[in-house]
Design a protein around this motif. Structure first.
Motif: not given
Length: 306
Positions: A198-200, A207-211
């Motif tokens: 994905e970009t960015p 994003r869900w996982l990184m949160q």
């Protein structure tokens, strides 16, 4: 009040119920849901003022009056085919349908195309799976599957349903890295994830996982096929729609403390196309295929964890 003359669309449904022996078989042949088949038969019976079809646990059987309609429908079908041949293919279904779908929806679109072509071999279908959605308002494609409603006044959206996803991994990965097959709030940082390119970065599923603390992404790809292949090879956990999990028995579900967010999808088209026969009927066929996906999703949600 005089009874209405039966419409060909309803007669064709009756004909397929007769040929297939059930509402389910007729729906599969026509690309319609079982409830739509039942609704069409009900409309035909209302127009004619009498019962035609009886449903049982073993299938469907037709009244004598219905068999007379079957003979009429078969003669009309033969005449229609002959007329189309004489017209050199200038039927309402001759032409092209271009469908734009997100990554992962190509198989469903191909299944809908296969069913549609059985009935309308004069139609040419193109399915484009792409990261950049084509502009439906300027008619770059006839139909598009979208994860949200459009804002353009010239487009119409029909809800398809809500897709639920889960995290899956190979047995090899789970035995090495997550033997309990449960992902708690503090477990994400220690796991590998196979995600979209994905970009960015940091948007969408990543994003869900990184949160939740995920930081290890050993494999990224904008291809669902590539992501599934990597996950089956033991590279990490991958997001997969519950309705599609039955097609990938090599991947095992992981129980989640926090369920993944679901996403509602819509079938979108230019409003000028809704009365074009081939577009309208292909849209109905795709909706039937998507309904089957949702049924498989519900079954996966009920299925006991192995």
């Amino acid at each position: 009040m005089e009874n209405k003359l039966p419409a060909w669309d309803d007669l064709r449904v009756l004909l397929e119920v007769h040929r297939g022996g059930s509402f389910l078989a007729a729906g599969l042949q026509l690309g319609l849901s079982t409830s739509t088949v039942a609704r069409r038969i009900g409309a035909l019976e209302k127009d004619l003022g009498r019962a035609l079809v009886h449903r049982t646990s073993q299938g469907a059987w037709l009244e004598k009056e219905a068999l007379e309609l079957i003979a009429l429908a078969e003669r009309f079908e033969q005449s229609l085919r002959a007329h189309r041949r004489d017209e050199g293919g200038r039927s309402p279904y001759a032409g092209r349908i271009r469908v734009s779908v997100p990554d992962g929806f190509g198989g469903g679109a191909a299944e809908a195309a296969t069913r549609f072509r059985r009935l309308h071999p004069e139609t040419q279908l193109e399915v484009i799976s792409e990261l950049r959605f084509v502009d439906l308002s300027s008619r770059e494609a006839d139909l598009g599957v979208r994860g949200g409603r459009s804002s353009s006044p010239v487009l119409i959206d029909k809800p398809l349903g809500e897709v639920e996803s889960g995290l899956f991994a190979s047995g090899d990965y789970l035995s090495r890295s997550l033997p309990k097959r449960f992902l708690g709030a503090d477990d994400y940082r220690e796991q590998d994830f196979v995600v979209e390119d994905e970009t960015p970065r940091g948007q969408g599923p990543s994003r869900w996982l990184m949160q939740r603390g995920a930081a290890r992404f050993p494999f990224r790809s904008n291809s669902m096929e590539a992501r599934l292949h990597a996950a089956k090879g033991g590279m990490g956990l991958v997001m997969l729609g519950l309705g599609a999990s039955k097609d990938h028995p090599e991947l095992l579900p992981v129980r989640l403390e926090t369920p993944l967010p679901s996403l509602r999808f819509y079938l979108t088209m230019h409003k000028d196309l809704r009365k074009v026969p081939r577009i309208r009927e292909f849209a109905a066929t795709f909706e039937a295929v998507f309904a089957e996906y949702l049924a498989a999703q519900a079954a996966a949600r009920r299925r006991p964890r192995r």
